[in-house]
Design a protein around this motif. Sequence first.
Motif, PDB file in Angstrom:
ATOM      1  N   PHE A 162       0.990  -1.034   0.134  1.00 42.86           N
ATOM      2  CA  PHE A 162      -0.088  -0.140   0.088  1.00 42.86           C
ATOM      3  C   PHE A 162       1.090   1.381   0.000  1.00 42.86           C
ATOM      4  N   GLN A 163       1.928   1.175   0.637  1.00 36.04           N
ATOM      5  CA  GLN A 163       2.916   2.397   0.619  1.00 36.04           C
ATOM      6  C   GLN A 163       3.336   2.685  -0.681  1.00 36.04           C
ATOM      7  N   LYS A 164       3.834   1.722  -1.566  1.00 33.72           N
ATOM      8  CA  LYS A 164       4.251   2.008  -2.937  1.00 33.72           C
ATOM      9  C   LYS A 164       3.159   2.706  -3.528  1.00 33.72           C
ATOM     10  N   LEU A 165       1.843   2.209  -3.533  1.00 33.19           N
ATOM     11  CA  LEU A 165       0.645   2.832  -4.203  1.00 33.19           C
ATOM     12  C   LEU A 165       0.368   4.211  -3.793  1.00 33.19           C
ATOM     13  N   ARG A 166       0.473   4.501  -2.466  1.00 29.30           N
ATOM     14  CA  ARG A 166       0.421   5.712  -1.539  1.00 29.30           C
ATOM     15  C   ARG A 166       1.337   6.854  -2.189  1.00 29.30           C
ATOM     16  N   ARG A 167       2.765   6.354  -2.365  1.00 25.10           N
ATOM     17  CA  ARG A 167       3.595   7.353  -2.774  1.00 25.10           C
ATOM     18  C   ARG A 167       3.246   7.701  -4.319  1.00 25.10           C
ATOM     19  N   ALA A 168       3.225   6.558  -5.087  1.00 28.15           N
ATOM     20  CA  ALA A 168       3.248   6.753  -6.504  1.00 28.15           C
ATOM     21  C   ALA A 168       1.818   7.826  -6.587  1.00 28.15           C
ATOM     22  N   THR A 169       0.816   7.548  -5.946  1.00 28.20           N
ATOM     23  CA  THR A 169      -0.363   8.370  -6.010  1.00 28.20           C
ATOM     24  C   THR A 169       0.041   9.843  -5.737  1.00 28.20           C
ATOM     25  N   LEU A 170       0.766  10.169  -4.773  1.00 27.38           N
ATOM     26  CA  LEU A 170       1.047  11.441  -4.129  1.00 27.38           C
ATOM     27  C   LEU A 170       2.116  12.162  -5.271  1.00 27.38           C
ATOM     28  N   HIS A 171       2.796  11.357  -5.932  1.00 29.21           N
ATOM     29  CA  HIS A 171       3.975  11.840  -7.049  1.00 29.21           C
ATOM     30  C   HIS A 171       2.853  12.367  -8.408  1.00 29.21           C
ATOM     31  N   VAL A 172       2.117  11.691  -8.780  1.00 29.92           N
ATOM     32  CA  VAL A 172       1.155  11.770  -9.791  1.00 29.92           C
ATOM     33  C   VAL A 172       0.406  13.110  -9.662  1.00 29.92           C
ATOM     34  N   ARG A 173      -0.082  13.007  -8.522  1.00 29.00           N
ATOM     35  CA  ARG A 173      -1.120  14.076  -8.003  1.00 29.00           C
ATOM     36  C   ARG A 173      -0.511  15.353  -7.953  1.00 29.00           C
ATOM     37  N   ALA A 174       1.034  15.375  -7.620  1.00 32.47           N
ATOM     38  CA  ALA A 174       1.947  16.433  -7.475  1.00 32.47           C
ATOM     39  C   ALA A 174       2.241  16.740  -8.856  1.00 32.47           C
ATOM     40  N   GLY A 175       1.979  16.237  -9.999  1.00 33.30           N
ATOM     41  CA  GLY A 175       2.341  16.515 -11.351  1.00 33.30           C
ATOM     42  C   GLY A 175       3.045  15.796 -12.270  1.00 33.30           C
ATOM     43  N   ALA A 176       3.597  14.313 -11.565  1.00 27.76           N
ATOM     44  CA  ALA A 176       4.481  13.599 -12.336  1.00 27.76           C
ATOM     45  C   ALA A 176       3.742  12.871 -13.229  1.00 27.76           C
ATOM     46  N   PRO A 177       4.138  12.996 -14.323  1.00 27.73           N
ATOM     47  CA  PRO A 177       3.382  11.886 -15.467  1.00 27.73           C
ATOM     48  C   PRO A 177       3.337  10.409 -15.138  1.00 27.73           C
ATOM     49  N   LEU A 178       2.241   9.951 -15.574  1.00 26.37           N
ATOM     50  CA  LEU A 178       2.210   8.205 -15.209  1.00 26.37           C
ATOM     51  C   LEU A 178       2.478   7.543 -16.325  1.00 26.37           C
ATOM     52  N   TYR A 179       3.220   6.706 -16.287  1.00 25.44           N
ATOM     53  CA  TYR A 179       3.697   5.741 -17.359  1.00 25.44           C
ATOM     54  C   TYR A 179       3.522   4.289 -16.926  1.00 25.44           C
ATOM     55  N   ALA A 180       2.979   3.384 -17.890  1.00 32.19           N
ATOM     56  CA  ALA A 180       2.645   1.968 -17.650  1.00 32.19           C
ATOM     57  C   ALA A 180       3.610   1.277 -18.642  1.00 32.19           C
ATOM     58  N   THR A 181       4.174   0.073 -18.155  1.00 33.09           N
ATOM     59  CA  THR A 181       4.832  -0.778 -19.227  1.00 33.09           C
ATOM     60  C   THR A 181       3.669  -1.692 -19.977  1.00 33.09           C
ATOM     61  N   ASN A 182       2.758  -1.962 -19.205  1.00 32.40           N
ATOM     62  CA  ASN A 182       1.731  -2.653 -19.817  1.00 32.40           C
ATOM     63  C   ASN A 182       0.404  -2.766 -19.026  1.00 32.40           C
ATOM     64  N   ALA A 183      -0.796  -2.967 -19.787  1.00 33.09           N
ATOM     65  CA  ALA A 183      -1.981  -3.016 -18.772  1.00 33.09           C
ATOM     66  C   ALA A 183      -2.647  -4.470 -19.010  1.00 33.09           C
ATOM     67  N   ASP A 184      -1.935  -5.301 -18.865  1.00 35.37           N
ATOM     68  CA  ASP A 184      -2.364  -6.731 -19.067  1.00 35.37           C
ATOM     69  C   ASP A 184      -3.261  -6.812 -17.427  1.00 35.37           C
ATOM     70  N   ARG A 185      -4.398  -7.167 -17.502  1.00 34.92           N
ATOM     71  CA  ARG A 185      -5.315  -7.102 -16.286  1.00 34.92           C
ATOM     72  C   ARG A 185      -4.964  -8.492 -15.602  1.00 34.92           C
ATOM     73  N   SER A 186      -4.530  -9.603 -16.262  1.00 38.36           N
ATOM     74  CA  SER A 186      -4.181 -10.809 -15.452  1.00 38.36           C
ATOM     75  C   SER A 186      -2.892 -11.443 -16.235  1.00 38.36           C
ATOM     76  N   PHE A 187      -2.554 -12.530 -15.182  1.00 43.96           N
ATOM     77  CA  PHE A 187      -1.401 -13.290 -15.820  1.00 43.96           C
ATOM     78  C   PHE A 187      -1.681 -14.658 -15.427  1.00 43.96           C
ATOM     79  N   PRO A 188      -1.423 -15.217 -16.653  1.00 46.01           N
ATOM     80  CA  PRO A 188      -1.537 -16.657 -16.390  1.00 46.01           C
ATOM     81  C   PRO A 188      -0.451 -17.634 -15.647  1.00 46.01           C
ATOM     82  N   THR A 189      -0.917 -18.413 -14.795  1.00 40.60           N
ATOM     83  CA  THR A 189      -0.088 -19.553 -13.840  1.00 40.60           C
ATOM     84  C   THR A 189      -0.746 -20.766 -14.169  1.00 40.60           C
ATOM     85  N   PRO A 190       0.010 -21.935 -13.571  1.00 46.13           N
ATOM     86  CA  PRO A 190      -0.553 -23.133 -13.787  1.00 46.13           C
ATOM     87  C   PRO A 190      -1.752 -23.376 -12.975  1.00 46.13           C
TER      88      PRO A 190
END
Length: 252
Positions: A122-150
């Motif tokens: 949660f702390q990572k999400l919290r800090r990332a959110t604060l940075h973006v709301r302070a003006g840092a642009p948000l980039y994402a490597t990908n938007a795959d909603r799920s990941f396949p496992t056995p």
Amino acid sequence: MDGVLWKDNTPIGDLHAIFDRIQSRGLKVTLATNNATSTVEDYLKKLRGFGVTLEPWQIVNSSEATVHELVNRYPNRGAVFVVGENGIVTALRDKGFTPITDPDDKTHPIAVVSSWDRQLTFQKLRRATLHVRAGAPLYATNADRSFPTPEGLIPGAGSILAALETATDIKATVVGKPSPLMMELATERMDLNRDEVLVVGDRVETDIAGGQAMNARTALVLSGVTTLQQAEAWKPKPDLIAKDLTELLHLF
């Protein structure tokens, strides 16, 4: 790779035989993955464990593509807050950026990058959110909603990204598939034209959509995320649909 060559650490078919067949037919191959958790060398090592030897140029991942975008946007480099793992962290550092992963570090970054993070807090999400709301642009490597496992599908990078976009009211710049950037790069590395390429993947909304965006032929394998019903409902339909990569190679 995930859902096409393997599920987590379980291979899908005899990968050594599959790549021998590809080579014997004189086909060029480059692997393009949205998974940004591992480095190119990590993937080469994993492939060697399955009896497959490739060159570094034959691996293209969303970490490389994302950092390529950041280099163009921020040629003077700077600090980047990362929600992600070693793959994106290493790629950023190799290109002269200063990746920040500690949520207690209050350095204001030039950008925030969201990726798949199996040590997410949660702390990572919290800090990332604060940075973006302070003006840092948000980039994402990908938007795959799920990941396949056995065991089945688990939350992917897109699930983490959804939380950040909801918390910040900002839509991220997504670099990975379905953007055709990685597949165009793979095509260039193989010295081919788009009409000579078959894009193979297990997701219609990323792999197939990305292949179609670059006007290449596409093949959907049912060994990962997308079901046959979903594949046949996709418009336009993939050029080929097969149970897995082994069956696909027999089709042509």
